[in-house]
Scaffold this motif. Structure first.
Motif, PDB file in Angstrom:
ATOM      1  N   TYR A  14     -85.426  69.184  21.098  1.00  0.00           N
ATOM      2  CA  TYR A  14     -84.595  69.363  22.280  1.00  0.00           C
ATOM      3  C   TYR A  14     -84.022  68.033  22.749  1.00  0.00           C
ATOM      4  CZ  TYR A  14     -89.029  67.923  24.378  1.00  0.00           C
ATOM      5  OH  TYR A  14     -90.163  67.250  24.688  1.00  0.00           O
ATOM      6  N   ILE A  15     -83.086  68.110  23.670  1.00  0.00           N
ATOM      7  CA  ILE A  15     -82.480  66.940  24.292  1.00  0.00           C
ATOM      8  C   ILE A  15     -83.159  66.724  25.644  1.00  0.00           C
ATOM      9  CG2 ILE A  15     -80.345  65.981  25.275  1.00  0.00           C
ATOM     10  CD1 ILE A  15     -80.268  66.218  22.224  1.00  0.00           C
ATOM     11  N   ASP A  16     -83.522  65.471  25.911  1.00  0.00           N
ATOM     12  CA  ASP A  16     -84.142  65.116  27.187  1.00  0.00           C
ATOM     13  C   ASP A  16     -83.516  63.817  27.690  1.00  0.00           C
ATOM     14  OD1 ASP A  16     -85.710  64.507  29.364  1.00  0.00           O
ATOM     15  OD2 ASP A  16     -87.610  64.773  28.317  1.00  0.00           O
ATOM     16  N   ILE A  17     -82.791  63.886  28.799  1.00  0.00           N
ATOM     17  CA  ILE A  17     -82.158  62.696  29.372  1.00  0.00           C
ATOM     18  C   ILE A  17     -82.841  62.263  30.671  1.00  0.00           C
ATOM     19  CG2 ILE A  17     -79.942  63.201  28.280  1.00  0.00           C
ATOM     20  CD1 ILE A  17     -78.913  64.056  31.075  1.00  0.00           C
ATOM     21  N   GLY A  18     -83.991  62.821  30.956  1.00  0.00           N
ATOM     22  CA  GLY A  18     -84.708  62.523  32.188  1.00  0.00           C
ATOM     23  C   GLY A  18     -85.003  61.038  32.382  1.00  0.00           C
ATOM     24  N   ALA A  19     -85.240  60.308  31.313  1.00  0.00           N
ATOM     25  CA  ALA A  19     -85.564  58.883  31.408  1.00  0.00           C
ATOM     26  C   ALA A  19     -84.391  58.059  31.927  1.00  0.00           C
ATOM     27  CB  ALA A  19     -85.999  58.354  30.041  1.00  0.00           C
ATOM     28  N   TRP A  20     -83.175  58.561  31.766  1.00  0.00           N
ATOM     29  CA  TRP A  20     -81.983  57.817  32.166  1.00  0.00           C
ATOM     30  C   TRP A  20     -81.282  58.431  33.374  1.00  0.00           C
ATOM     31  CZ3 TRP A  20     -82.687  59.427  26.983  1.00  0.00           C
ATOM     32  CH2 TRP A  20     -83.237  58.451  26.162  1.00  0.00           C
ATOM     33  N   TRP A  21     -81.854  59.456  33.948  1.00  0.00           N
ATOM     34  CA  TRP A  21     -81.229  60.184  35.053  1.00  0.00           C
ATOM     35  C   TRP A  21     -80.985  59.247  36.237  1.00  0.00           C
ATOM     36  CZ3 TRP A  21     -78.853  64.608  34.896  1.00  0.00           C
ATOM     37  CH2 TRP A  21     -78.499  65.246  36.078  1.00  0.00           C
ATOM     38  N   LEU A  22     -79.850  59.412  36.891  1.00  0.00           N
ATOM     39  CA  LEU A  22     -79.490  58.567  38.031  1.00  0.00           C
ATOM     40  C   LEU A  22     -80.428  58.776  39.217  1.00  0.00           C
ATOM     41  CD1 LEU A  22     -75.600  58.889  38.066  1.00  0.00           C
ATOM     42  CD2 LEU A  22     -76.969  56.945  37.323  1.00  0.00           C
ATOM     43  N   LYS A  23     -80.692  57.678  39.928  1.00  0.00           N
ATOM     44  CA  LYS A  23     -81.546  57.724  41.118  1.00  0.00           C
ATOM     45  C   LYS A  23     -80.775  57.158  42.311  1.00  0.00           C
ATOM     46  CE  LYS A  23     -85.960  57.294  38.674  1.00  0.00           C
ATOM     47  NZ  LYS A  23     -85.550  57.901  37.481  1.00  0.00           N
ATOM     48  N   ASP A  24     -81.195  57.549  43.501  1.00  0.00           N
ATOM     49  CA  ASP A  24     -80.559  57.027  44.710  1.00  0.00           C
ATOM     50  C   ASP A  24     -81.181  55.671  45.070  1.00  0.00           C
ATOM     51  OD1 ASP A  24     -83.003  57.536  46.002  1.00  0.00           O
ATOM     52  OD2 ASP A  24     -82.263  59.307  47.050  1.00  0.00           O
ATOM     53  N   TRP A  77     -75.527  54.807  32.321  1.00  0.00           N
ATOM     54  CA  TRP A  77     -76.574  54.786  33.335  1.00  0.00           C
ATOM     55  C   TRP A  77     -77.640  53.734  33.045  1.00  0.00           C
ATOM     56  CZ3 TRP A  77     -77.356  60.796  33.167  1.00  0.00           C
ATOM     57  CH2 TRP A  77     -76.234  61.427  33.750  1.00  0.00           C
ATOM     58  N   SER A  78     -77.956  53.526  31.779  1.00  0.00           N
ATOM     59  CA  SER A  78     -79.041  52.614  31.411  1.00  0.00           C
ATOM     60  C   SER A  78     -78.568  51.189  31.154  1.00  0.00           C
ATOM     61  CB  SER A  78     -79.769  53.122  30.164  1.00  0.00           C
ATOM     62  OG  SER A  78     -78.925  53.006  29.024  1.00  0.00           O
ATOM     63  N   GLY A  79     -77.270  51.035  30.876  1.00  0.00           N
ATOM     64  CA  GLY A  79     -76.758  49.716  30.511  1.00  0.00           C
ATOM     65  C   GLY A  79     -77.096  49.339  29.080  1.00  0.00           C
TER      66      GLY A  79
END
Length: 94
Positions: A14-24, A77-79
């Motif tokens: 599966y695809i998981d982008i949680g590690a790079w998800w944007l934060k406030d 998001w991660s640079g």
């Protein structure tokens, strides 16, 4: 018969982008709606459904253009330069 054995040993992919998800500014994850608003109208736009599934590690099926867009978004998001392979999680049955 060898094909059947190989398939039986494969786990979930599966695809998981949680590690790079944007934060406030407080470090809390942004809502899918807020993230979708930031990408709306760009070349990296994907649906809110796709974002939700990918953020939660539940995206098991996607078209290639969505996968490429997700990799570009996570890179921004991660640079770091990330590829689709970086987003793929492969579980084994072992």
């Amino acid at each position: 018969m060898n094909l059947t054995i190989a398939i039986a040993l494969m786990g979930r992919t599966y695809i998981d982008i949680g590690a790079w998800w944007l934060k406030d500014e407080k470090g809390e994850p942004l809502s899918v709606y807020a993230v979708h608003k930031t990408i709306e109208g760009t070349e990296n736009e994907v649906t809110r459904h796709t974002l939700t599934r990918a953020r939660d590690g539940q995206l098991e099926k996607a078209n290639i253009s969505n996968l490429k867009a997700l990799a570009r978004l996570c890179s921004i998001w991660s640079g770091k330069n990330l590829t689709v392979d970086d987003l793929i999680v492969e579980e084994s049955d072992n």
